[in-house]
Design a protein around this motif. Structure first.
Motif, PDB file in Angstrom:
ATOM      1  N   ALA A 102       0.856  -1.187   0.000  1.00  0.00           N
ATOM      2  CA  ALA A 102       0.000   0.000   0.000  1.00  0.00           C
ATOM      3  C   ALA A 102       0.888   1.231   0.000  1.00  0.00           C
ATOM      4  CB  ALA A 102      -0.909   0.001   1.219  1.00  0.00           C
ATOM      5  N   ARG A 103       0.583   2.161  -0.897  1.00  0.00           N
ATOM      6  CA  ARG A 103       1.371   3.394  -1.017  1.00  0.00           C
ATOM      7  C   ARG A 103       0.420   4.583  -0.924  1.00  0.00           C
ATOM      8  NH1 ARG A 103       3.089   2.486  -5.668  1.00  0.00           N
ATOM      9  NH2 ARG A 103       4.959   1.393  -5.009  1.00  0.00           N
ATOM     10  N   ILE A 104       0.781   5.536  -0.076  1.00  0.00           N
ATOM     11  CA  ILE A 104       0.020   6.786   0.027  1.00  0.00           C
ATOM     12  C   ILE A 104       0.938   7.936  -0.358  1.00  0.00           C
ATOM     13  CG2 ILE A 104      -1.140   8.426   1.549  1.00  0.00           C
ATOM     14  CD1 ILE A 104      -2.185   6.199   3.192  1.00  0.00           C
ATOM     15  N   GLN A 105       0.437   8.770  -1.262  1.00  0.00           N
ATOM     16  CA  GLN A 105       1.111  10.015  -1.621  1.00  0.00           C
ATOM     17  C   GLN A 105       0.146  11.141  -1.275  1.00  0.00           C
ATOM     18  OE1 GLN A 105       1.827   8.718  -5.794  1.00  0.00           O
ATOM     19  NE2 GLN A 105       3.899   9.440  -5.360  1.00  0.00           N
ATOM     20  N   GLU A 106       0.654  12.175  -0.632  1.00  0.00           N
ATOM     21  CA  GLU A 106      -0.215  13.270  -0.214  1.00  0.00           C
ATOM     22  C   GLU A 106       0.518  14.587  -0.285  1.00  0.00           C
ATOM     23  OE1 GLU A 106      -3.008  14.682   3.559  1.00  0.00           O
ATOM     24  OE2 GLU A 106      -1.870  12.834   3.717  1.00  0.00           O
ATOM     25  N   ASP A 107      -0.240  15.625  -0.645  1.00  0.00           N
ATOM     26  CA  ASP A 107       0.277  16.982  -0.558  1.00  0.00           C
ATOM     27  C   ASP A 107      -0.899  17.940  -0.430  1.00  0.00           C
ATOM     28  OD1 ASP A 107       2.101  19.014  -0.321  1.00  0.00           O
ATOM     29  OD2 ASP A 107       2.875  18.858  -2.357  1.00  0.00           O
ATOM     30  N   VAL A 108      -0.612  19.104   0.094  1.00  0.00           N
ATOM     31  CA  VAL A 108      -1.617  20.150   0.219  1.00  0.00           C
ATOM     32  C   VAL A 108      -1.943  20.640  -1.185  1.00  0.00           C
ATOM     33  CG1 VAL A 108      -2.100  22.432   1.164  1.00  0.00           C
ATOM     34  CG2 VAL A 108      -0.752  20.793   2.488  1.00  0.00           C
ATOM     35  N   ALA A 109      -3.235  20.751  -1.484  1.00  0.00           N
ATOM     36  CA  ALA A 109      -3.668  21.198  -2.806  1.00  0.00           C
ATOM     37  C   ALA A 109      -4.052  22.669  -2.819  1.00  0.00           C
ATOM     38  CB  ALA A 109      -4.846  20.350  -3.284  1.00  0.00           C
ATOM     39  N   SER A 110      -4.608  23.150  -1.689  1.00  0.00           N
ATOM     40  CA  SER A 110      -5.004  24.549  -1.613  1.00  0.00           C
ATOM     41  C   SER A 110      -5.162  24.954  -0.152  1.00  0.00           C
ATOM     42  CB  SER A 110      -6.324  24.779  -2.366  1.00  0.00           C
ATOM     43  OG  SER A 110      -7.366  24.059  -1.760  1.00  0.00           O
ATOM     44  N   GLY A 111      -5.181  26.267   0.045  1.00  0.00           N
ATOM     45  CA  GLY A 111      -5.370  26.798   1.389  1.00  0.00           C
ATOM     46  C   GLY A 111      -4.070  27.216   2.049  1.00  0.00           C
ATOM     47  N   PRO A 112      -4.151  27.618   3.315  1.00  0.00           N
ATOM     48  CA  PRO A 112      -2.982  28.124   4.034  1.00  0.00           C
ATOM     49  C   PRO A 112      -1.847  27.111   4.167  1.00  0.00           C
ATOM     50  CG  PRO A 112      -4.995  28.675   5.209  1.00  0.00           C
ATOM     51  CD  PRO A 112      -5.385  27.776   4.079  1.00  0.00           C
ATOM     52  N   GLY A 113      -2.153  25.831   4.130  1.00  0.00           N
ATOM     53  CA  GLY A 113      -1.106  24.812   4.217  1.00  0.00           C
ATOM     54  C   GLY A 113      -0.069  24.919   3.109  1.00  0.00           C
ATOM     55  N   ARG A 114      -0.438  25.546   1.991  1.00  0.00           N
ATOM     56  CA  ARG A 114       0.508  25.731   0.879  1.00  0.00           C
ATOM     57  C   ARG A 114       1.630  26.695   1.262  1.00  0.00           C
ATOM     58  NH1 ARG A 114       0.907  22.547  -3.217  1.00  0.00           N
ATOM     59  NH2 ARG A 114       1.589  24.218  -4.552  1.00  0.00           N
ATOM     60  N   LEU A 115       1.428  27.478   2.318  1.00  0.00           N
ATOM     61  CA  LEU A 115       2.456  28.432   2.743  1.00  0.00           C
ATOM     62  C   LEU A 115       3.593  27.757   3.502  1.00  0.00           C
ATOM     63  CD1 LEU A 115       0.095  31.317   3.939  1.00  0.00           C
ATOM     64  CD2 LEU A 115       1.287  31.104   1.730  1.00  0.00           C
ATOM     65  N   VAL A 116       3.358  26.555   3.986  1.00  0.00           N
ATOM     66  CA  VAL A 116       4.405  25.803   4.686  1.00  0.00           C
ATOM     67  C   VAL A 116       5.399  25.314   3.628  1.00  0.00           C
ATOM     68  CG1 VAL A 116       4.899  23.777   6.114  1.00  0.00           C
ATOM     69  CG2 VAL A 116       2.802  25.110   6.493  1.00  0.00           C
ATOM     70  N   PRO A 117       6.692  25.545   3.832  1.00  0.00           N
ATOM     71  CA  PRO A 117       7.677  25.108   2.833  1.00  0.00           C
ATOM     72  C   PRO A 117       7.572  23.591   2.580  1.00  0.00           C
ATOM     73  CG  PRO A 117       8.699  26.532   4.468  1.00  0.00           C
ATOM     74  CD  PRO A 117       7.316  26.231   4.961  1.00  0.00           C
ATOM     75  N   PRO A 118       7.685  23.170   1.311  1.00  0.00           N
ATOM     76  CA  PRO A 118       7.520  21.745   0.980  1.00  0.00           C
ATOM     77  C   PRO A 118       8.334  20.776   1.840  1.00  0.00           C
ATOM     78  CG  PRO A 118       7.523  23.012  -1.029  1.00  0.00           C
ATOM     79  CD  PRO A 118       7.858  23.974   0.097  1.00  0.00           C
ATOM     80  N   PRO A 119       9.618  21.024   2.138  1.00  0.00           N
ATOM     81  CA  PRO A 119      10.332  20.043   2.963  1.00  0.00           C
ATOM     82  C   PRO A 119       9.713  19.853   4.347  1.00  0.00           C
ATOM     83  CG  PRO A 119      11.891  21.519   1.887  1.00  0.00           C
ATOM     84  CD  PRO A 119      10.518  22.085   1.663  1.00  0.00           C
ATOM     85  N   VAL A 120       9.236  20.928   4.949  1.00  0.00           N
ATOM     86  CA  VAL A 120       8.604  20.847   6.268  1.00  0.00           C
ATOM     87  C   VAL A 120       7.249  20.163   6.137  1.00  0.00           C
ATOM     88  CG1 VAL A 120       7.668  22.192   8.198  1.00  0.00           C
ATOM     89  CG2 VAL A 120       9.812  22.897   7.109  1.00  0.00           C
ATOM     90  N   ARG A 121       6.488  20.567   5.127  1.00  0.00           N
ATOM     91  CA  ARG A 121       5.162  19.993   4.877  1.00  0.00           C
ATOM     92  C   ARG A 121       5.260  18.486   4.633  1.00  0.00           C
ATOM     93  NH1 ARG A 121       3.449  23.409   0.560  1.00  0.00           N
ATOM     94  NH2 ARG A 121       3.904  21.860  -1.007  1.00  0.00           N
ATOM     95  N   HIS A 122       6.209  18.067   3.817  1.00  0.00           N
ATOM     96  CA  HIS A 122       6.350  16.646   3.483  1.00  0.00           C
ATOM     97  C   HIS A 122       6.822  15.831   4.685  1.00  0.00           C
ATOM     98  CE1 HIS A 122       6.695  17.913  -0.991  1.00  0.00           C
ATOM     99  NE2 HIS A 122       5.461  17.978  -0.526  1.00  0.00           N
ATOM    100  N   LEU A 123       7.639  16.416   5.547  1.00  0.00           N
ATOM    101  CA  LEU A 123       8.054  15.729   6.760  1.00  0.00           C
ATOM    102  C   LEU A 123       6.841  15.463   7.658  1.00  0.00           C
ATOM    103  CD1 LEU A 123      10.415  14.647   8.472  1.00  0.00           C
ATOM    104  CD2 LEU A 123      10.610  16.948   9.457  1.00  0.00           C
ATOM    105  N   GLN A 124       6.005  16.481   7.841  1.00  0.00           N
ATOM    106  CA  GLN A 124       4.804  16.332   8.669  1.00  0.00           C
ATOM    107  C   GLN A 124       3.845  15.306   8.060  1.00  0.00           C
ATOM    108  OE1 GLN A 124       3.624  20.458   8.630  1.00  0.00           O
ATOM    109  NE2 GLN A 124       4.538  20.840  10.635  1.00  0.00           N
ATOM    110  N   LEU A 125       3.625  15.378   6.759  1.00  0.00           N
ATOM    111  CA  LEU A 125       2.731  14.430   6.091  1.00  0.00           C
ATOM    112  C   LEU A 125       3.299  13.014   6.147  1.00  0.00           C
ATOM    113  CD1 LEU A 125       1.675  16.555   2.982  1.00  0.00           C
ATOM    114  CD2 LEU A 125       0.222  15.884   4.919  1.00  0.00           C
ATOM    115  N   GLY A 126       4.605  12.899   6.058  1.00  0.00           N
ATOM    116  CA  GLY A 126       5.241  11.583   6.145  1.00  0.00           C
ATOM    117  C   GLY A 126       4.980  10.922   7.489  1.00  0.00           C
ATOM    118  N   TRP A 127       5.135  11.682   8.566  1.00  0.00           N
ATOM    119  CA  TRP A 127       4.853  11.143   9.907  1.00  0.00           C
ATOM    120  C   TRP A 127       3.389  10.723  10.016  1.00  0.00           C
ATOM    121  CZ3 TRP A 127       7.453  15.832  12.692  1.00  0.00           C
ATOM    122  CH2 TRP A 127       8.840  15.647  12.694  1.00  0.00           C
TER     123      TRP A 127
END
Length: 144
Positions: A102-127
């Protein structure tokens, strides 16, 4: 996108059975706290489930919709949690010797979460998605 994988001791059809039951969503999705409604066509494309996210008493009522659906193989979701925003979540299931990768890929598509830099955002989503896949495996394997 943040990507996480886990091998689940069940067939893709058994994993899909859990994904296809919208009422089970809060059991395996980190952050979802309760279900309010599941459209009868879930998980077909353009169908929706209505859930709440957060910890009581600070819960937000919102929805998740299906963008693409291939039974026992692929599910693309658009998860809403406003005012935080929306995320695109892609779940792929691959057979693996009687089990499922099972593989999950996720990213913010819209909204204030897009303001979080991708490396930080991806670390949080990874956890978050490490735990989401662990919960999914527990639900699926517990039903066997």
């Amino acid at each position: 996108m943040s990507t996480n994988e886990r091998t689940i001791d069940a067939t893709p059809e058994e994993v899909w059975a859990v994904l296809a039951d919208g009422w089970l969503y809060p059991l395996w999705v980190v952050g979802a706290t309760r279900m309010r409604e599941v459209e009868p066509s879930w998980p077909e494309a353009d169908s929706r489930i209505f859930h709440s996210v957060g910890a009581w008493p600070l819960v937000i009522d919102d929805s998740t919709s299906v963008v693409e659906s291939v039974p026992a193989q692929h599910l693309t979701l658009r998860a809403r949690a406003w005012p935080a925003g929306e995320a695109t979540v892609v779940i792929d299931l691959e057979p693996a010797d009687g089990r499922t990768l099972a593989r999950i890929q996720e990213d913010v598509a819209s909204g204030p979460g897009r303001l979080v830099p991708p490396p930080v955002r991806h670390l949080q989503l990874g956890w978050r998605n490490t735990e989401t896949l662990r919960r999914l495996a527990l639900v699926v394997e517990g039903r066997r």
